[in-house]
Design a protein around this motif. Sequence first.
Motif, PDB file in Angstrom:
ATOM      1  N   ALA A 187      10.869  -5.187  28.719  1.00 38.22           N
ATOM      2  CA  ALA A 187       9.676  -4.765  27.991  1.00 38.22           C
ATOM      3  C   ALA A 187      10.078  -4.223  26.616  1.00 38.22           C
ATOM      4  CB  ALA A 187       8.922  -3.697  28.781  1.00 38.22           C
ATOM      5  N   GLY A 188       9.299  -4.618  25.618  1.00 32.94           N
ATOM      6  CA  GLY A 188       9.607  -4.242  24.251  1.00 32.94           C
ATOM      7  C   GLY A 188      10.448  -5.265  23.513  1.00 32.94           C
ATOM      8  N   SER A 191      -5.447 -10.002  23.548  1.00 32.55           N
ATOM      9  CA  SER A 191      -4.346  -9.361  24.265  1.00 32.55           C
ATOM     10  C   SER A 191      -2.993  -9.522  23.573  1.00 32.55           C
ATOM     11  CB  SER A 191      -4.258  -9.909  25.693  1.00 32.55           C
ATOM     12  OG  SER A 191      -4.067 -11.308  25.670  1.00 32.55           O
ATOM     13  N   ARG A 213       1.066  -8.918  18.081  1.00 31.75           N
ATOM     14  CA  ARG A 213       2.392  -8.985  18.726  1.00 31.75           C
ATOM     15  C   ARG A 213       2.968 -10.398  18.688  1.00 31.75           C
ATOM     16  NH1 ARG A 213       2.852  -8.102  24.040  1.00 31.75           N
ATOM     17  NH2 ARG A 213       0.729  -8.791  24.536  1.00 31.75           N
ATOM     18  N   SER A 246       7.343  -7.252  21.046  1.00 33.46           N
ATOM     19  CA  SER A 246       6.785  -6.124  21.819  1.00 33.46           C
ATOM     20  C   SER A 246       6.238  -6.604  23.158  1.00 33.46           C
ATOM     21  CB  SER A 246       5.677  -5.430  21.013  1.00 33.46           C
ATOM     22  OG  SER A 246       6.184  -4.973  19.783  1.00 33.46           O
ATOM     23  N   LYS A 267       5.319  -7.199  26.991  1.00 31.41           N
ATOM     24  CA  LYS A 267       4.892  -6.297  28.055  1.00 31.41           C
ATOM     25  C   LYS A 267       5.024  -7.022  29.398  1.00 31.41           C
ATOM     26  CE  LYS A 267       1.327  -4.389  24.992  1.00 31.41           C
ATOM     27  NZ  LYS A 267      -0.137  -4.144  24.837  1.00 31.41           N
ATOM     28  N   PRO A 268       5.154  -6.278  30.495  1.00 30.81           N
ATOM     29  CA  PRO A 268       5.212  -6.942  31.806  1.00 30.81           C
ATOM     30  C   PRO A 268       4.011  -7.840  32.064  1.00 30.81           C
ATOM     31  CG  PRO A 268       5.926  -4.672  31.997  1.00 30.81           C
ATOM     32  CD  PRO A 268       5.426  -4.839  30.592  1.00 30.81           C
ATOM     33  N   GLU A 269       2.858  -7.487  31.546  1.00 31.93           N
ATOM     34  CA  GLU A 269       1.660  -8.320  31.756  1.00 31.93           C
ATOM     35  C   GLU A 269       1.691  -9.625  30.976  1.00 31.93           C
ATOM     36  OE1 GLU A 269       1.763  -5.084  30.896  1.00 31.93           O
ATOM     37  OE2 GLU A 269       0.135  -4.577  29.489  1.00 31.93           O
ATOM     38  N   ASP A 270       2.684  -9.808  30.126  1.00 34.60           N
ATOM     39  CA  ASP A 270       2.862 -11.093  29.446  1.00 34.60           C
ATOM     40  C   ASP A 270       3.609 -12.100  30.330  1.00 34.60           C
ATOM     41  OD1 ASP A 270       3.516  -9.246  26.444  1.00 34.60           O
ATOM     42  OD2 ASP A 270       1.672 -10.329  26.961  1.00 34.60           O
ATOM     43  N   SER A 319       9.966  -4.409  33.501  1.00 33.87           N
ATOM     44  CA  SER A 319       9.582  -3.061  33.035  1.00 33.87           C
ATOM     45  C   SER A 319      10.764  -2.115  33.035  1.00 33.87           C
ATOM     46  CB  SER A 319       8.470  -2.512  33.921  1.00 33.87           C
ATOM     47  OG  SER A 319       8.881  -2.493  35.256  1.00 33.87           O
TER      48      SER A 319
END
Length: 122
Positions: free
Chosen positions: A14-15, A63, A67, A85, A87-90, A122
């Motif tokens: 993440a990130g 969403s 980014r 950037s 995210k786990p939801e990506d 994450s």
Amino acid sequence: QAQLVESGGGLVQAGGSLRLSCAASGRTFSFYAMGWFRQAPGKEREFVAAVSWSGGSTYYADSVKGRFTVSRDNAKNTVYLQMNSLKPEDTAVYYCAAAHLANMKPNLADYWGQGTQVTVSS
């Protein structure tokens, strides 16, 4: 035979960042809009980003706005998705698609790649 081949997927924290590429072959896609979609397990395929045939206009899902950056190089018949950037939801399989802009939707796009897995830990 027209073909879209994605590459650049992988595992990232993440990130972090990844850059996806989609190479087109078999015909010219210069006059098609090119887009990216993604599908997470158990979810429907969703629009991520698209770029007009000239590269002059870009479109993003809320969403990923700010980014992700979509771009294309018509001389190389390639479209890119720079993802920052993350995210786990990506986490999803990311698909490249070609279509006229009005048809840049999961059930209407003319051509699809086979997909590339992006996993964000994450």
